[in-house]
Design a protein around this motif. Sequence first.
Motif, short mmCIF file in Angstrom:
data_model
loop_
_atom_site.label_atom_id
_atom_site.label_comp_id
_atom_site.label_asym_id
_atom_site.label_seq_id
_atom_site.Cartn_x
_atom_site.Cartn_y
_atom_site.Cartn_z
N TYR A 200 0.83 -1.21 0.00
CA TYR A 200 0.00 0.00 0.00
C TYR A 200 0.86 1.26 0.00
O TYR A 200 0.61 2.21 -0.75
N LEU A 201 1.90 1.27 0.83
CA LEU A 201 2.78 2.44 0.89
C LEU A 201 3.48 2.66 -0.45
O LEU A 201 3.55 3.79 -0.94
N GLY A 202 3.99 1.58 -1.04
CA GLY A 202 4.67 1.71 -2.32
C GLY A 202 3.73 2.15 -3.42
O GLY A 202 4.09 3.01 -4.25
N PHE B 260 9.28 -0.36 -3.03
CA PHE B 260 9.48 1.09 -2.96
C PHE B 260 9.50 1.62 -1.53
O PHE B 260 9.74 2.80 -1.30
N THR B 261 9.25 0.74 -0.55
CA THR B 261 9.39 1.18 0.84
C THR B 261 10.85 1.50 1.16
O THR B 261 11.12 2.24 2.11
N ARG B 262 11.78 0.95 0.38
CA ARG B 262 13.19 1.29 0.58
C ARG B 262 13.40 2.79 0.34
O ARG B 262 14.16 3.44 1.08
N PHE B 263 12.74 3.34 -0.66
CA PHE B 263 12.85 4.78 -0.92
C PHE B 263 12.27 5.57 0.24
O PHE B 263 12.84 6.59 0.66
N LEU B 264 11.16 5.11 0.78
CA LEU B 264 10.55 5.80 1.94
C LEU B 264 11.52 5.78 3.12
O LEU B 264 11.67 6.79 3.81
N SER B 265 12.15 4.64 3.35
CA SER B 265 13.10 4.53 4.45
C SER B 265 14.30 5.45 4.24
O SER B 265 14.76 6.12 5.17
N SER C 216 7.98 -6.37 8.67
CA SER C 216 9.09 -5.46 8.39
C SER C 216 8.67 -4.00 8.36
O SER C 216 9.39 -3.12 8.81
N VAL C 217 7.47 -3.72 7.83
CA VAL C 217 7.01 -2.33 7.76
C VAL C 217 6.77 -1.78 9.17
O VAL C 217 7.18 -0.67 9.50
N ALA C 218 6.11 -2.57 10.01
CA ALA C 218 5.89 -2.15 11.39
C ALA C 218 7.22 -1.92 12.11
O ALA C 218 7.38 -0.95 12.86
#
Length: 279
Positions: free
Chosen positions: A145-147, A196-201, A241-243
């Motif tokens: 969802y985030l990505g 794409f959560t890597r970009f957010l991180s 992992s997201v949490a």
Amino acid sequence: MILIADSGSTKTDWVAWGTEVPAVRFQSVGFNPFYQTEAVILEALQHEVLPQVPTASHIFFYGAGCADEQSARPVWQALRRSFPGAPVEVNSDLLAAARALCGHEAGIACILGTGANNCLYDGTRILNNVGSLGFWMGDEGSGGYLGKTLVVRFLHKELPPEIHERFASAYPEIDRFSVLENAYKKPFPNRYFATFTRFLSDNLPHPYIRQLIREAFGVFLEKYVLKHPDAPAYPVHFTGSVAYYFRELLAEAVAEKELRMGTIQKSPMEGLLRYHGID
């Protein structure tokens, strides 16, 4: 040899334990019967699991998409064929989260990884589950969802200019056509968007990124956690992992909704080992 597996859509954590040999820990691809046939699961087991653990006396498998006996059947059949004669128990990844996070105590157990899920657990069984509608219609707060949110805002040119430029530089291959192909023509779109959560991180200090993530967690809590009876009375635990990697923002979102923050575990495996009496 007792074999315990915790499987999400992206990867599976395995632990093989015997009284007279050291525990064996390894990972394989994820297994999800919503996306994979018995034949595909069987092939992956033969290539990635059997070389590590050729035999087992009992198998406890917890997995995404294994909500009931019918949906879990492809996984159960593949495991039975891979380990003839061994009793096989297949349960949902949600029960794994509840057992790992709550043990024998009551609480709300949540999964925030590639996908998302939740339940109210009484210390023995799941009492209530506010079901997600899956990647395309739900999974709010998850990596997928985030990505997806990030990529859609990029394509619609809704990101702040500096974030837009950073994203374009990090992913020069991304355009409308490549995204649509990965979303609708290739398997596992949830995995694709979760990358794409890597970009957010990497850009977490930026206020816009922090707000995007916090809002997604807020939607998850509103749509799922707060709908459980007497939700504020229970600790709310999380795994995935997201949490884990966005735990500071998750704690802020939980506090904003006036809920009780419980524990956050990157993986349920350690808790599952304790639950099954394996130290």
